[in-house]
Write an enzyme that holds these catalytic residues in place. Sequence first.
Site, short mmCIF file in Angstrom:
data_model
loop_
_atom_site.label_atom_id
_atom_site.label_comp_id
_atom_site.label_asym_id
_atom_site.label_seq_id
_atom_site.Cartn_x
_atom_site.Cartn_y
_atom_site.Cartn_z
N ASP A 87 0.82 -1.20 0.00
CA ASP A 87 0.00 0.00 0.00
C ASP A 87 0.86 1.26 0.00
OD1 ASP A 87 -2.11 1.77 0.23
OD2 ASP A 87 -2.45 1.38 2.36
N ASP A 284 -2.13 5.52 -5.36
CA ASP A 284 -2.41 4.62 -4.24
C ASP A 284 -2.57 3.18 -4.71
OD1 ASP A 284 -3.21 3.39 -1.93
OD2 ASP A 284 -5.01 4.60 -1.62
#
Length: 480
Positions: A87, A284
Amino acid sequence: MKSTTWALLASSLIASTNGLNLQKRSDGPARVISMSTERRKIDNPAQRDRLRRRTGAVSASLDNEETLYFVNATIGTPAQSLRLHLDTGSSDLWVNTPSSTLCKGTSQSCAFAGTYTANSSSTYEYVGSWFNISYVDGSGASGDYVTDTFTIGTGNSSTTLDSLQFGIGYTSSSSQGILGIGYTVNEVQVGRAGKSAYNNLPAQMVADGVIQSNAYSLWLNDLDASTGSILFGGVDSDRYTGTLETLPVQKQAGVYSEFLITLTEIKLGDTTLASDMALAVLLDSGSSLTYLPDDIVQTIYDTVGATYDSSEGVAYVPCSLAETTNSSIIYTFSTPVINVTASELVLDLVTSSGKRPTFRNGQTACLFGIAPAGSGTNVLGDTFLRSAYVVYDLANNEISLAQTKFNVSTSNVQEISTGTTSVPGAATIANAVAATSGLTVISSSSNDAESAAPPLLVGGIAAAAALVSSTVIGLGLILV
Ligand SMILES: *[C@@H]1O[C@H](CO)[C@@H](O)[C@H](O)[C@H]1NC(C)=O
Ligand SMILES: *[C@@H]1O[C@H](CO)[C@@H](O)[C@H](O)[C@H]1NC(C)=O
Ligand SMILES: *[C@@H]1O[C@H](CO)[C@@H](O)[C@H](O)[C@H]1NC(C)=O
Ligand SMILES: *[C@@H]1O[C@H](CO)[C@@H](O)[C@H](O)[C@H]1NC(C)=O
Ligand SMILES: *[C@@H]1O[C@H](CO)[C@@H](O)[C@H](O)[C@H]1NC(C)=O
Ligand SMILES: *[C@@H]1O[C@H](CO)[C@@H](O)[C@H](O)[C@H]1NC(C)=O
Ligand SMILES: *[C@@H]1O[C@H](CO)[C@@H](O)[C@H](O)[C@H]1NC(C)=O
């Protein structure tokens, strides 16, 4: 059209109670367990390893479970195996533990990603009990911060750190651990507990001399490929076309805290949808979909014939859209241009019975990779990132971008050294546009570390009501 099954989504479509939860990082893996994914052989690992050693860059392979990207790691002595969700949108590594209510449950929800038992490791050390991460959707984890040995990758392509700080979710509503590799200022220890930052994974790699500079490259590869790769401290010039072009990261409330860059133009095929923009967008990898301003998304939906489902905050398209050649989305960031073809925007949905949902007219329905941001952050998730080769240079607060090359089996890895302009082959662009919209007013470093994570479905839905009215009344989707 994609051949990978997506039981995960299909099952939540059928249940259809809490929405698709695409932004809900927490629930992914449990639902991924039964999913069958085509696996592609990792390209030439031996050659890659040799290159890695020579250059001192650290590489690791990623699993593509289509919605999420996982990296294999082990923690502790003896080693405990985990699959961690990679992430770029958060900054803490944290793992589940078998004693939590969530993992003890009968659904075996933590089985896919694995768990860590501190007391089974002779190298575990307690740091403090202020670990508490929560995501915008209300899920999260809390417990202890600890340190232990950490190994990323497996076999002779692995790298071990003697001591790495991470969180343990003694209380958790998220069935997989997350490997957040963003800015350390965005750690929850900083934002929530008011403490100073600790070295997260990339920072600790630098501190231990495993890599030279806090920078890494992410190559997610094609939607149909089962693996991508992350290269800490290096760049692989075989995996992109053209030149890597370097842009400044945009500060938020005066702080470099997240991978925000400025989007200046967006086109659908030959049609310009918006130009002269100065919109901050978040890179992201933890987000499966891409979230853009509602008016732009409305135009895209109208043009490609997407059917918007306001209750889920996502849209469906005939799967045949993947084969069209005039529906690429072209993103411009001052100078660099990333072309995302329709085939990368059309995500397959297969129910557990192996059948595909259809529209009432019989056409097979696929999920569309772009959704309205509503009042939330604009996010370039995996449906953008697969088409781009992205270097995240935290040391210099820069992002380098180039169009990706899919399915490459060769490697030409070069190390990222220290100092400015240290990314090999990258050219800093002239006249980069500074973002004037899309930045939140509240600094994420003084607030919730996850405040800029993908928007809540609720946010999307609120704005979405208006969106639907013009074209879509009723979903008309049949689930089989
Ligand atoms: C790992 O090391 C073994 C023995 O040194 C070697 O035969 C093998 O090719 C290596 N594997 C990789 C992926 O480099
Ligand atoms: C991670 O480990 C699992 C289980 O051993 C394996 O099936 C998978 O291929 C591994 N993934 C990568 C990217 O090495
Ligand atoms: C680990 O062991 C110690 C000593 O036996 C115990 O006090 C502690 O509660 C254990 N921790 C966990 C998380 O089980
Ligand atoms: C973690 O933070 C959330 C949200 O601020 C709060 O509701 C919860 O009580 C906290 N948990 C712990 C264990 O401190
Ligand atoms: C990449 O490889 C996958 C799996 O072999 C294949 O389905 C896909 O079409 C390939 N993509 C391109 C762009 O060649
Ligand atoms: C692509 O071409 C088809 C057929 O000519 C047309 O119907 C469709 O609107 C075009 N799509 C875009 C995005 O221009
Ligand atoms: C985007 O890529 C597609 C497929 O390669 C190509 O047909 C199209 O011309 C490209 N568009 C731009 C603006 O480069």
